[in-house]
Structures are given as C-alpha cells and as structure tokens.
Write an enzyme that holds these catalytic residues in place. Structure first.
Site, short mmCIF file in Angstrom:
data_model
loop_
_atom_site.label_atom_id
_atom_site.label_comp_id
_atom_site.label_asym_id
_atom_site.label_seq_id
_atom_site.Cartn_x
_atom_site.Cartn_y
_atom_site.Cartn_z
N ASP A 1 -91.13 39.94 39.06
CA ASP A 1 -91.56 41.34 38.72
C ASP A 1 -90.64 41.63 39.62
OD1 ASP A 1 -93.49 39.49 38.10
OD2 ASP A 1 -95.25 39.98 40.17
N ASP B 1 -74.99 38.64 49.98
CA ASP B 1 -75.83 39.09 50.55
C ASP B 1 -75.28 39.25 52.10
OD1 ASP B 1 -77.71 40.53 48.76
OD2 ASP B 1 -78.19 38.86 48.80
N SER C 1 -76.07 42.13 45.23
CA SER C 1 -75.29 41.13 45.90
C SER C 1 -74.11 40.99 44.87
CB SER C 1 -75.84 40.50 46.30
OG SER C 1 -76.64 39.25 45.68
N HIS C 2 -74.82 41.35 43.53
CA HIS C 2 -74.04 41.23 42.28
C HIS C 2 -73.89 42.22 41.49
CE1 HIS C 2 -74.52 37.08 44.71
NE2 HIS C 2 -73.17 36.40 43.18
P1 NDP Z 1 -84.24 35.85 46.22
O1 NDP Z 1 -83.86 34.48 47.42
O2 NDP Z 1 -83.54 37.38 46.02
O3 NDP Z 1 -84.29 35.44 44.79
C1 NDP Z 1 -85.16 34.31 44.50
C2 NDP Z 1 -86.29 34.84 43.50
O4 NDP Z 1 -86.68 34.04 44.24
C3 NDP Z 1 -85.99 35.41 42.86
O5 NDP Z 1 -86.00 35.28 41.71
C4 NDP Z 1 -86.58 36.40 42.84
O6 NDP Z 1 -87.35 36.95 42.03
C5 NDP Z 1 -87.51 35.54 43.58
N1 NDP Z 1 -88.64 35.83 44.65
C6 NDP Z 1 -88.13 36.15 46.03
N2 NDP Z 1 -88.92 36.52 46.89
C7 NDP Z 1 -90.24 36.46 46.28
C8 NDP Z 1 -91.42 36.18 46.76
N3 NDP Z 1 -91.64 36.94 48.25
N4 NDP Z 1 -92.47 36.02 46.06
C9 NDP Z 1 -91.80 35.57 44.48
N5 NDP Z 1 -90.78 35.38 44.76
C10 NDP Z 1 -89.78 36.01 44.98
O7 NDP Z 1 -81.90 35.64 45.59
P2 NDP Z 1 -80.77 34.83 46.24
O8 NDP Z 1 -80.53 35.31 47.72
O9 NDP Z 1 -81.05 32.77 46.55
O10 NDP Z 1 -79.79 35.24 44.88
C11 NDP Z 1 -79.41 36.32 44.91
C12 NDP Z 1 -78.92 35.95 43.96
O11 NDP Z 1 -76.79 35.83 43.66
C13 NDP Z 1 -78.71 35.67 42.84
O12 NDP Z 1 -78.86 36.52 41.32
C14 NDP Z 1 -77.77 33.96 42.02
O13 NDP Z 1 -77.31 33.79 40.80
C15 NDP Z 1 -76.86 34.75 42.90
N6 NDP Z 1 -75.77 33.97 43.17
C16 NDP Z 1 -74.43 33.84 42.26
C17 NDP Z 1 -73.99 32.84 42.74
C18 NDP Z 1 -72.23 32.76 41.85
O14 NDP Z 1 -71.77 31.95 42.33
N7 NDP Z 1 -72.12 33.24 40.99
C19 NDP Z 1 -73.39 32.38 44.25
C20 NDP Z 1 -74.63 32.70 44.73
C21 NDP Z 1 -75.74 33.09 44.35
P3 NDP Z 1 -87.10 38.46 42.16
O15 NDP Z 1 -85.71 39.07 41.08
O16 NDP Z 1 -87.89 39.28 40.89
O17 NDP Z 1 -86.74 39.02 43.72
#
Ligand code: NDP
Length: 328
Positions: A294, A173, A32-33
């Site tokens: 992870d 996303d 997504s980024h």
């Molecule tokens: P996710 O919901 O995909 O993941 C959030 C976090 O939870 C991650 O650290 C992920 O680890 C962890 N995670 C996900 N699923 C599990 C699980 N089942 N068990 C344990 N840990 C889990 O991310 P978001 O959709 O909330 O955000 C995605 C990206 O978008 C981020 O990088 C965020 O910075 C970016 N974003 C940027 C914005 C901006 O303005 N610049 C605005 C909004 C979002 P892992 O990474 O290992 O999957």
C-alpha cells in the site's frame, strides 16, 4: 544517472537497467535501495569487482528450469535477458524456475517479481548477499540480509507485493540511520562483542544485524541461502571475502525466482486474481489497515513522473556523475 554509470565504466544497457532500478525504488519510497546506491555501484566497478559489460550465459535446462551465469554482472541484467524465456516456460509448463549465479544484487527485490505479476503470474524471489546478519545467539554475521519478495496478480488493482529482508532491517536502512545520526531499537543487531545494540555505527563497524523474529527469521535466512547459493552454485554469504578487492560492496552470490502461471490446467478453478482480491478484502474487513505494498503504491502514485531527492543527495549525485579524469 545512467550517464554517470557509463562514465564510470558500465556499458549503456547495464547502466540503463541499474539506473531504472534505483530510480524506481526511490520513486516508490524505498530509499534504502534508491539513488544513494549509486555510490555502491560506482565503488564496485572501481574496485574491479563487478563486470560492467556482462554477457549472461542462459542455459535452457528443462521445461521448467533456466540457469544463468550472470558473468559477474548484476543479477538484474541476467533477469532482463532471461525474462522472455521464463514467461514462455511458465505459460507452457505452469511453473518456471530461474537460477542465477555468479551475480551481484544491491537492489530492491520487489522489482524482480512485480514485473511477472503484472503479466498475471505468481512470483517469488530470493537473493543472498554478504555476511552481515548473525544467527540467533551468534556473535558474528553468517547470513546476508536475504530478502524474500512475493507478487500475486489482483483482479481489481495493481498486484499484491511484499518484499522483506529476513534481518530486523535492511543494511541500506542501517546506513541511512547512521548517516542521519538516528538510534535504532535495542535488538536491531549486535556490536563487535556480540552484545545487542541499537547503534547503527556499532552494527556497521564489526557488529552485525539480527534476524527478524529470532529463530523464525533465521530459518527464512537459512532457506534463502540454500535456494540461491546452495542450489545454483553461488557463494554462501559467509563465503564472500569483502576485503578483497578493496572497496567491493557486493558479492558473487545468487538469486532464484519461481514463476507460476495460475491459469495452466486451471480451467475449472476460480481465477487466482479474483481470489487474491477476496483475501485482501477479508483482511481489510478484519481490521488490517495497511496491506503490504500500500505504502509503495501510494508513494508511486503521488510521485507521478517526478522523483523527489534531497538537495544534499542531488549534490552527491552530481559529484559522482563527474566524468573520471584518466591519466595520460
Ligand atoms: P520493510 O520492513 O520496510 O517492509 C517489508 C514489507 O512489509 C514491505 O512489503 C512493506 O510494504 C510491508 N510492510 C511494512 N510495514 C507494514 C505494515 N505496518 N503493515 C503491512 N505491511 C507492511 O522492508 P525491509 O526493510 O525488510 O526491506 C527493504 C528493502 O530492502 C526491500 O526492498 C528488500 O528487497 C531490500 N533488500 C535488498 C537486499 C539485497 O541484497 N538486494 C538485501 C536486503 C533487503 P510497503 O512496500 O508497502 O511498505
């Protein structure tokens, strides 16, 4: 990719930082980024909304505070310029706060904290954006997707990092789902009439995302607005006029990063990196199969030096990379 950004008006150094961020996110499976953000970076500079050659003004305010006016450039550029002073302050004061204003940020936030944890620091970052998230019970966007990222060093392996939007999902996303024609869970957002929906198109055309966990995520979103707009003198997400100028996809908002050196004055305490290992071990023993970070680390390891992109993305990237034809 860096050359593509330069061909559209970014200076070399800005282009390199943005390209590295996108490629890093893409390689780490944070699509997504990843590379598809290139079009946003280009739209933003074409609309005249972002400064492609920013000269961030760094203000050394106090032993624990650095303020940066990002000169209407991307926050990542301001961070790059302020990183050394932040490290020096954290090492002497134990804590350093970086308050960036007048900036844009369309990247994955973990990249901004992981770099500090790799040097042994704890780091927390928050960033606000444009009003695309409705408060609970609300019928329009007020908050940005307002992510919070946290990184802590580990003794045995790469830093523990989590990075999550305070919305049900990131706006990027939703765009990916719309592109792929996928429906999302019913409570992902609201349509233009305030009715809950899982349609990415309804969310993107006049609707809004919801906060994760109802009022709980909403309070995180609220805190993020205060920390990175209220505190630093940037725009709240709801104050950003997305229609002006046309084509702008980012905003003059803020980012705040708190960096803590766990070793300052901690001579008699057990090393933090080892304590983080103890905690993660307890989580695994208790049955948590997936620790935050992870998936990202696995994707990074599997990618090695290669970054996989779909053929249609490759074609789109090449089209964007074509030099602009200037009128004589
Ligand atoms: P996710 O919901 O995909 O993941 C959030 C976090 O939870 C991650 O650290 C992920 O680890 C962890 N995670 C996900 N699923 C599990 C699980 N089942 N068990 C344990 N840990 C889990 O991310 P978001 O959709 O909330 O955000 C995605 C990206 O978008 C981020 O990088 C965020 O910075 C970016 N974003 C940027 C914005 C901006 O303005 N610049 C605005 C909004 C979002 P892992 O990474 O290992 O999957």
């Amino acid at each position: 990719m860096s050359a593509a950004l330069v061909s559209h008006g970014y200076d070399e150094s800005t282009a390199k930082i943005l390209a590295t961020n996108c490629v890093t996110a893409h390689r780490d499976g944070s699509e997504s980024h990843g590379l598809f953000r290139l079009k946003d970076y280009i739209a933003t500079i074409k609309s005249g909304y972002v400064n492609g050659s920013p000269r961030p003004k760094i203000e050394d305010v106090s032993p624990g505070l650095v303020r940066v006016d990002a000169d209407n450039g991307f926050a990542q550029i301001a961070l790059e310029r302020a990183e050394d002073i932040m490290v020096a302050k954290a090492r002497t004061s134990g804590v350093a706060v970086l308050a960036i204003r007048n900036s844009h940020h369309t990247g994955a936030l973990y990249i901004d904290v992981e770099r500090f944890a790799e040097k042994g620091f704890l780091a927390i970052a928050v960033v606000n954006s444009i009003a695309v998230v409705a408060p609970p019970g609300g019928n329009k966007g007020v908050y940005g997707t307002n992510p919070i990222a946290f990184a802590a060093p580990r003794a045995s392996t790469a830093p523990l990092v989590f990075d999550l939007a305070s919305s049900t999902m990131s706006h990027g996303d939703v765009q990916v789902a719309a592109r792929e024609g996928r429906l999302l869970p019913e409570d992902t957002g609201i349509d233009k009439n305030g009715k809950p929906t899982g349609s990415p198109h309804a969310i993107l055309s006049g609707g809004a995302l919801s906060t994760f966990g109802g009022h709980k995520g909403a309070s995180i979103a609220l805190m993020v607005e205060i920390l990175c707009a209220g505190l630093v003198g940037a725009d709240f997400s709801f104050e950003v006029d997305r229609g002006k100028p046309l084509g702008a996809t980012t905003a003059r908002t803020g980012e705040t990063i708190i960096v803590i050196d766990p070793n300052v004055g901690a001579k008699d305490l057990p090393p933090l990196a080892r304590r983080v290992d103890d905690l993660v071990e307890a989580l695994s023993e208790a049955g948590q199969g997936r620790i935050p970070g992870d998936r990202r680390i696995r994707a990074r390891r599997e990618a090695g030096k290669d970054v996989f992109i779909h053929e249609d993305q490759w074609t789109a990237l090449n089209e964007l990379a074509a030099p602009i034809k200037r009128e004589a």
